[in-house]
Design an enzyme around this catalytic site. Sequence first.
Site, PDB file in Angstrom:
ATOM      1  N   MET A  39       0.850  -1.195   0.000  1.00 21.47           N
ATOM      2  CA  MET A  39       0.000   0.000   0.000  1.00 21.47           C
ATOM      3  C   MET A  39       0.891   1.251   0.000  1.00 21.47           C
ATOM      4  O   MET A  39       0.450   2.341   0.368  1.00 21.47           O
ATOM      5  CB  MET A  39      -0.927  -0.013   1.222  1.00 21.47           C
ATOM      6  CG  MET A  39      -1.859  -1.225   1.199  1.00 21.47           C
ATOM      7  SD  MET A  39      -3.431  -0.979   2.046  1.00 21.47           S
ATOM      8  CE  MET A  39      -2.884  -0.692   3.713  1.00 21.47           C
ATOM      9  N   HIS A  43       9.014   1.039   3.508  1.00 20.25           N
ATOM     10  CA  HIS A  43      10.070   1.103   4.533  1.00 20.25           C
ATOM     11  C   HIS A  43      10.988  -0.102   4.366  1.00 20.25           C
ATOM     12  O   HIS A  43      10.833  -0.874   3.399  1.00 20.25           O
ATOM     13  CB  HIS A  43       9.451   1.185   5.931  1.00 20.25           C
ATOM     14  CG  HIS A  43       8.402   0.146   6.200  1.00 20.25           C
ATOM     15  ND1 HIS A  43       8.671  -1.209   6.204  1.00 20.25           N
ATOM     16  CD2 HIS A  43       7.067   0.255   6.442  1.00 20.25           C
ATOM     17  CE1 HIS A  43       7.570  -1.870   6.475  1.00 20.25           C
ATOM     18  NE2 HIS A  43       6.573  -1.020   6.603  1.00 20.25           N
ATOM     19  N   HIS A  46       9.464  -3.441   3.441  1.00 20.26           N
ATOM     20  CA  HIS A  46       9.124  -3.603   2.020  1.00 20.26           C
ATOM     21  C   HIS A  46      10.395  -3.841   1.191  1.00 20.26           C
ATOM     22  O   HIS A  46      10.396  -4.631   0.256  1.00 20.26           O
ATOM     23  CB  HIS A  46       8.417  -2.349   1.493  1.00 20.26           C
ATOM     24  CG  HIS A  46       7.097  -2.077   2.145  1.00 20.26           C
ATOM     25  ND1 HIS A  46       6.901  -1.005   2.981  1.00 20.26           N
ATOM     26  CD2 HIS A  46       5.917  -2.736   2.097  1.00 20.26           C
ATOM     27  CE1 HIS A  46       5.643  -1.005   3.414  1.00 20.26           C
ATOM     28  NE2 HIS A  46       5.036  -2.049   2.896  1.00 20.26           N
ATOM     29  N   LYS A 158       5.360  -9.970   9.222  1.00 23.57           N
ATOM     30  CA  LYS A 158       4.838  -8.997  10.183  1.00 23.57           C
ATOM     31  C   LYS A 158       3.311  -9.105  10.230  1.00 23.57           C
ATOM     32  O   LYS A 158       2.702  -9.068  11.282  1.00 23.57           O
ATOM     33  CB  LYS A 158       5.300  -7.606   9.753  1.00 23.57           C
ATOM     34  CG  LYS A 158       4.424  -6.456  10.120  1.00 23.57           C
ATOM     35  CD  LYS A 158       4.735  -5.941  11.471  1.00 23.57           C
ATOM     36  CE  LYS A 158       3.924  -4.751  11.914  1.00 23.57           C
ATOM     37  NZ  LYS A 158       2.931  -4.238  11.042  1.00 23.57           N
TER      38      LYS A 158
HETATM   39  O1  PAF Z   1      -0.029  -5.751   3.635  1.00 29.59           O
HETATM   40  C1  PAF Z   1      -0.449  -4.837   2.892  1.00 29.59           C
HETATM   41  O2  PAF Z   1       0.220  -3.837   2.652  1.00 29.59           O
HETATM   42  C2  PAF Z   1      -1.825  -4.962   2.268  1.00 29.59           C
HETATM   43  O3  PAF Z   1      -2.727  -5.580   3.140  1.00 29.59           O
HETATM   44  C3  PAF Z   1      -1.811  -5.679   0.909  1.00 29.59           C
HETATM   45  C4  PAF Z   1      -1.362  -7.114   1.020  1.00 29.59           C
HETATM   46  C5  PAF Z   1      -0.887  -4.933  -0.046  1.00 29.59           C
HETATM   47  C6  PAF Z   1      -3.211  -5.686   0.300  1.00 29.59           C
HETATM   48  O4  PAF Z   1      -3.702  -4.403   0.139  1.00 29.59           O
END
Ligand code: PAF
Length: 291
Positions: A39, A43, A46, A158
């Site tokens: 989303m 950070h 990711h 997480k």
């Molecule tokens: O973990 C997330 O950032 C969200 O729940 C995801 C998997 C991208 C779905 O919107």
Amino acid sequence: MKIIVADRTDPSGSSSIEQIRRWHRDLTGGPIIGLVPTMGALHEGHRSLLRQARQECDQVALTIFVNPTQFSPDEDLETYPRSLDQDLQVARQEGVDLVWVGDRDELYPAGFSTRIDVPMMAQQLCGISRPDFFAGVCLIVLKLFHIFEPERAYFGEKDYQQLKIIQQMTRDLDIPIDVRGCPLVRESDGLALSSRNLYLDDAARQQALTLSGTLFKARELWIQGLTHSAEVCQQALEQLDPAVELDYFEVIDREHLTPLEKIDPERGAVICMAALVDGVRLIDNIILETR
Ligand code: PAF
């Protein structure tokens, strides 16, 4: 003509569905695509997903979309941190091949009405206070799986419940995607990385640190020999700052997410927790490895 008959006694051990997938892959060939759905507000956590995908796949696709169907009306959909320019910089640094920024109207046009649910696993832990959250996550993830048709998809441990639910959905629906979990990443002081940490001021951040404090204590107790979940939880929670509003702190099975009264040393467990810290909902977990 190739004939594939479902045969559980096949000496190769591969199921007929796996054989069909192999047949399809051999015909279509092409590079291995790794998908990292996010989303945004990227950070280090990711980055670790992107790095793992980069190591294991020929092409890495990153999606950025703040998915409205996983937010309830009283949650932070409108204020959720958005930092596209910075995210694109991170994507460039991590060697991403394709970034896709989703659009609400394109993904959910007027009249959209499908729902995807994994009820048993989704109605506990976070699902109790966020009853529509996992249905929304499954919906967007399934759509992304269809749009990108990746071989592999990467999610952080997480969000442990989310990861297990996505893996369950993928198995249940015979989706030919390997859903890989990547280890939770923490700040040097122990705070689990989350885009929502940006909401915390200094005082709240100090309180938030006691979440990982409880989990580290629980792991220590497990290593010392405690196996009764109630005892582990009670002693561990003494570390929690009294200003923190605990939602749940549960010892559960690592695969099925069912609550465990006692931890089997040969199976281990995971402890998942959620809490409100100065109004900010944070989650964290720790894996109790087998001993
Ligand atoms: O973990 C997330 O950032 C969200 O729940 C995801 C998997 C991208 C779905 O919107």
